[in-house]
Scaffold this active site. Sequence first.
Site, PDB file in Angstrom:
ATOM      1  N   HIS A  22      -0.405   3.766 -12.655  1.00  0.00           N
ATOM      2  CA  HIS A  22      -1.635   4.535 -12.735  1.00  0.00           C
ATOM      3  C   HIS A  22      -1.236   5.988 -12.802  1.00  0.00           C
ATOM      4  O   HIS A  22      -0.543   6.497 -11.923  1.00  0.00           O
ATOM      5  CB  HIS A  22      -2.531   4.281 -11.529  1.00  0.00           C
ATOM      6  CG  HIS A  22      -3.837   4.988 -11.646  1.00  0.00           C
ATOM      7  ND1 HIS A  22      -4.418   5.650 -10.604  1.00  0.00           N
ATOM      8  CD2 HIS A  22      -4.680   5.154 -12.707  1.00  0.00           C
ATOM      9  CE1 HIS A  22      -5.559   6.193 -11.008  1.00  0.00           C
ATOM     10  NE2 HIS A  22      -5.725   5.899 -12.280  1.00  0.00           N
ATOM     11  N   LYS A  71       1.794   9.800  -5.723  1.00  0.00           N
ATOM     12  CA  LYS A  71       0.567   9.550  -4.973  1.00  0.00           C
ATOM     13  C   LYS A  71       0.835   8.742  -3.715  1.00  0.00           C
ATOM     14  O   LYS A  71      -0.013   8.694  -2.831  1.00  0.00           O
ATOM     15  CB  LYS A  71      -0.433   8.778  -5.840  1.00  0.00           C
ATOM     16  CG  LYS A  71      -0.955   9.529  -7.026  1.00  0.00           C
ATOM     17  CD  LYS A  71      -1.997   8.651  -7.709  1.00  0.00           C
ATOM     18  CE  LYS A  71      -2.290   9.068  -9.099  1.00  0.00           C
ATOM     19  NZ  LYS A  71      -3.275   8.152  -9.726  1.00  0.00           N
ATOM     20  N   GLN A  88       9.793   7.829 -12.853  1.00  0.00           N
ATOM     21  CA  GLN A  88      10.116   9.145 -13.387  1.00  0.00           C
ATOM     22  C   GLN A  88      10.672   9.029 -14.805  1.00  0.00           C
ATOM     23  O   GLN A  88      10.286   9.777 -15.701  1.00  0.00           O
ATOM     24  CB  GLN A  88      11.113   9.884 -12.502  1.00  0.00           C
ATOM     25  CG  GLN A  88      11.257  11.310 -12.963  1.00  0.00           C
ATOM     26  CD  GLN A  88      12.664  11.854 -12.983  1.00  0.00           C
ATOM     27  OE1 GLN A  88      12.825  12.970 -13.403  1.00  0.00           O
ATOM     28  NE2 GLN A  88      13.659  11.121 -12.574  1.00  0.00           N
TER      29      GLN A  88
END
Length: 177
Positions: A22, A71, A88
Amino acid sequence: MTFASTTLIGEAFVGEGANAAHTNVVLGRRGGPVEAAWATALATPSAGHVPFVTVLRPSVPVQPPTLFVPKAAAHTEVHRRATWGAAQAGLAQGVTDAVEAGDLPADETGALLLIAAIWVDAGVDDLDEAFANQRAAAARAIRAAVEGTPTAADVLEAARQGAANPFYTPPPEAVAR
């Protein structure tokens, strides 16, 4: 008109289960509010949520410069490898894909900044799948930002079916009007 003369915002969710990605992106020009947010986020990390510059390879930051903002705090070895490694790398490749696709103009990448807030589920168990999902989510979020999608009409059409996400779907009677 200059590309991204205003702040652009995009979102994408790709995959299923613990290996899904997400991604939320904020794109803007240097010298504007996105630059202030980018620098502030990089300079003020909090425990478990340390923003960092996204690199395609060590010492090769992607262009436009992209800030990876996790997050979720990474607690296990697999979750850390998925966040700082697979997600990443997926973000880096997705940004590069967006430049190659023309969604981000290559000749303006030095004038742009990108902030990407990335969710990596704590239960992630397949780094390759997490990478592929993040790559796709990054490219889709950037395209959504650039195209200004979804539109209000798209959202209203989706609302007819009711709110739902991978973590919760309300019962039909809660959605009915």
